[in-house]
Design a protein around this motif. Structure first.
Motif, short mmCIF file in Angstrom:
data_model
loop_
_atom_site.label_atom_id
_atom_site.label_comp_id
_atom_site.label_asym_id
_atom_site.label_seq_id
_atom_site.Cartn_x
_atom_site.Cartn_y
_atom_site.Cartn_z
N ALA A 76 30.07 42.02 38.41
CA ALA A 76 30.58 40.88 39.16
C ALA A 76 31.94 40.43 38.64
N ALA A 77 32.10 40.42 37.31
CA ALA A 77 33.37 39.98 36.72
C ALA A 77 34.50 40.95 37.06
N ILE A 78 34.20 42.25 37.05
CA ILE A 78 35.22 43.23 37.42
C ILE A 78 35.65 43.05 38.87
N ALA A 79 34.68 42.80 39.74
CA ALA A 79 35.01 42.60 41.16
C ALA A 79 35.87 41.34 41.35
N ILE A 80 35.51 40.26 40.66
CA ILE A 80 36.27 39.01 40.80
C ILE A 80 37.66 39.15 40.20
N ALA A 81 37.73 39.66 38.96
CA ALA A 81 39.03 39.80 38.29
C ALA A 81 39.93 40.77 39.04
N GLY A 82 39.35 41.87 39.55
CA GLY A 82 40.15 42.82 40.31
C GLY A 82 40.69 42.22 41.59
N THR A 83 39.87 41.40 42.26
CA THR A 83 40.33 40.74 43.49
C THR A 83 41.43 39.74 43.19
N LEU A 84 41.29 39.00 42.09
CA LEU A 84 42.30 37.99 41.74
C LEU A 84 43.65 38.61 41.39
N THR A 85 43.62 39.77 40.73
CA THR A 85 44.87 40.37 40.26
C THR A 85 45.44 41.42 41.21
N LEU A 86 44.59 42.09 41.96
CA LEU A 86 45.07 43.17 42.85
C LEU A 86 44.88 42.84 44.32
N GLY A 87 44.21 41.73 44.63
CA GLY A 87 43.97 41.39 46.01
C GLY A 87 45.26 41.06 46.76
N GLU A 88 45.27 41.40 48.02
CA GLU A 88 46.46 41.18 48.84
C GLU A 88 46.25 40.14 49.93
N ASN A 89 45.01 39.66 50.09
CA ASN A 89 44.74 38.62 51.07
C ASN A 89 44.85 37.26 50.38
N PRO A 90 45.88 36.48 50.67
CA PRO A 90 46.07 35.22 49.94
C PRO A 90 44.94 34.22 50.17
N TRP A 91 44.31 34.24 51.33
CA TRP A 91 43.22 33.30 51.59
C TRP A 91 42.02 33.62 50.72
N ALA A 168 43.47 39.33 31.04
CA ALA A 168 43.91 40.61 30.48
C ALA A 168 44.55 41.49 31.56
N LEU A 169 43.98 41.50 32.76
CA LEU A 169 44.56 42.29 33.84
C LEU A 169 45.93 41.75 34.25
N ALA A 170 46.07 40.43 34.26
CA ALA A 170 47.36 39.84 34.65
C ALA A 170 48.45 40.17 33.64
N ALA A 171 48.07 40.46 32.39
CA ALA A 171 49.06 40.76 31.35
C ALA A 171 49.50 42.22 31.35
N LEU A 172 48.88 43.06 32.17
CA LEU A 172 49.23 44.48 32.20
C LEU A 172 50.60 44.67 32.85
N ASP A 173 51.19 45.80 32.52
CA ASP A 173 52.46 46.18 33.14
C ASP A 173 52.21 46.53 34.61
N ARG A 174 52.75 45.76 35.51
CA ARG A 174 52.51 45.96 36.94
C ARG A 174 53.13 47.26 37.44
N ALA A 175 54.13 47.77 36.71
CA ALA A 175 54.79 48.99 37.18
C ALA A 175 53.80 50.16 37.24
N THR A 176 52.92 50.24 36.24
CA THR A 176 51.94 51.33 36.23
C THR A 176 50.99 51.22 37.41
N LEU A 177 50.53 50.00 37.70
CA LEU A 177 49.61 49.81 38.81
C LEU A 177 50.30 50.06 40.14
N GLU A 178 51.54 49.61 40.27
CA GLU A 178 52.27 49.83 41.51
C GLU A 178 52.56 51.31 41.71
N ALA A 179 52.78 52.03 40.61
CA ALA A 179 53.00 53.47 40.73
C ALA A 179 51.77 54.17 41.30
N GLY A 180 50.60 53.74 40.84
CA GLY A 180 49.37 54.31 41.39
C GLY A 180 49.22 54.02 42.87
N ARG A 181 49.56 52.80 43.26
CA ARG A 181 49.48 52.43 44.68
C ARG A 181 50.48 53.24 45.51
#
Length: 278
Positions: A76-91, A168-181
């Protein structure tokens, strides 16, 4: 630092040290001594034999409940944290950010009382399902058993783990995540294969803390599920309140210490293995 400054520093922390010694160290040492002492004052493992004879099923039940709750809390925490940091729906992100932390401020005893009315056979959950036409009234069942304990633990501890993990997810380098996307990976794959391995130490720390917290709670198993088997905290309270049997209660306490130490050792071994890896 001069000697007088050291003495002043010790004088300032002395009240805190005395409080810790009186309220934590002394009861801990007393309970350990009582668990290994027979009625005549000699060394004995009689209390442990009695504890395993009467409550071996509850020991296994406690381990299963806490481990299962930690596993579901992690998901549950992974799903919530992932949605908060990688989610694209602002609502969705805004609503989740506003709601997910509320259980942090609710004590366990209040959470247990709420779950008693929410998970009962005629409780809010079943009545809501009946009102929505999702079930018939005769299909309603009570979840005030081991399932209720797990639901309460997961509901209460998920915000704590999610808060640490999201930070912890928010502190990651976004460039790596964006590269994957940019290479075509889905948000789920980026979360599981790129982001989560980097924040695994934070997740393990949060789960170890949650493990120890769940293991020490008395109100939830006593109020949500009063039947057998039950958790060790209820057994310890029963031995003291019903029989004044502090030796067996302290032996059960030592067993919980060992279970907690096992969780800490697994975390330390994981950390040492990661540091020693090339």
């Amino acid at each position: 630092m001069s000697l007088s400054q050291r003495q002043l520093a010790l004088l300032l922390i002395a009240p805190g040290l005395a409080l810790v010694a009186a309220l934590f160290l002394y009861p801990l040492l007393f309970s350990l001594a009582s668990a290994f002492t027979d009625p005549k004052g000699g060394f004995s493992l009689q209390a442990f034999g009695k504890a395993f004879e009467l409550y071996s099923g509850d020991i296994l039940f406690t381990i299963v409940i806490v481990v299962s709750s930690c596993a579901l809390t992690a998901l549950a925490a992974i799903a919530i944290a992932g949605t908060l940091t990688l989610g694209e729906n602002p609502w969705i992100v805004g609503t989740l950010r506003a709601l997910y932390r509320w259980p942090l401020f609710i004590p366990f005893i209040v959470a247990a009382q709420c779950m008693r009315t929410f998970l009962a056979k005629n409780g809010l959950m079943n009545n809501s399902f009946v009102s929505l036409g999702l079930m018939e009234p005769l299909q309603a069942v009570s979840y005030l058993d081991w399932r209720g304990i797990i639901i309460t633990f997961v509901w209460k501890q998920t915000p704590f783990v999610a808060l640490l993990l999201a930070g912890a997810l928010a502190a990651l380098d976004r460039a790596t995540l964006e590269a994957g996307r940019n290479l075509g990976a889905s948000r789920l794959r980026v979360l599981l294969e790129l982001a989560l391995p980097q924040v695994m130490p934070t997740l393990l720390v949060a789960l170890v803390l949650s493990f120890v917290t769940m293991l020490s709670v008395l109100s939830v198993p006593m109020m949500v599920a009063g039947s057998q088997p039950t958790m060790l905290t209820v057994d310890m309270a029963f031995r003291i309140n019903a029989y004044g049997d502090y030796a067996t209660a302290n032996a059960l306490g030592v067993i919980t210490y060992l279970i907690s130490a096992g969780a800490a050792i697994l975390y330390l071994r994981h950390g040492m293995a990661k540091e020693s890896a090339p």
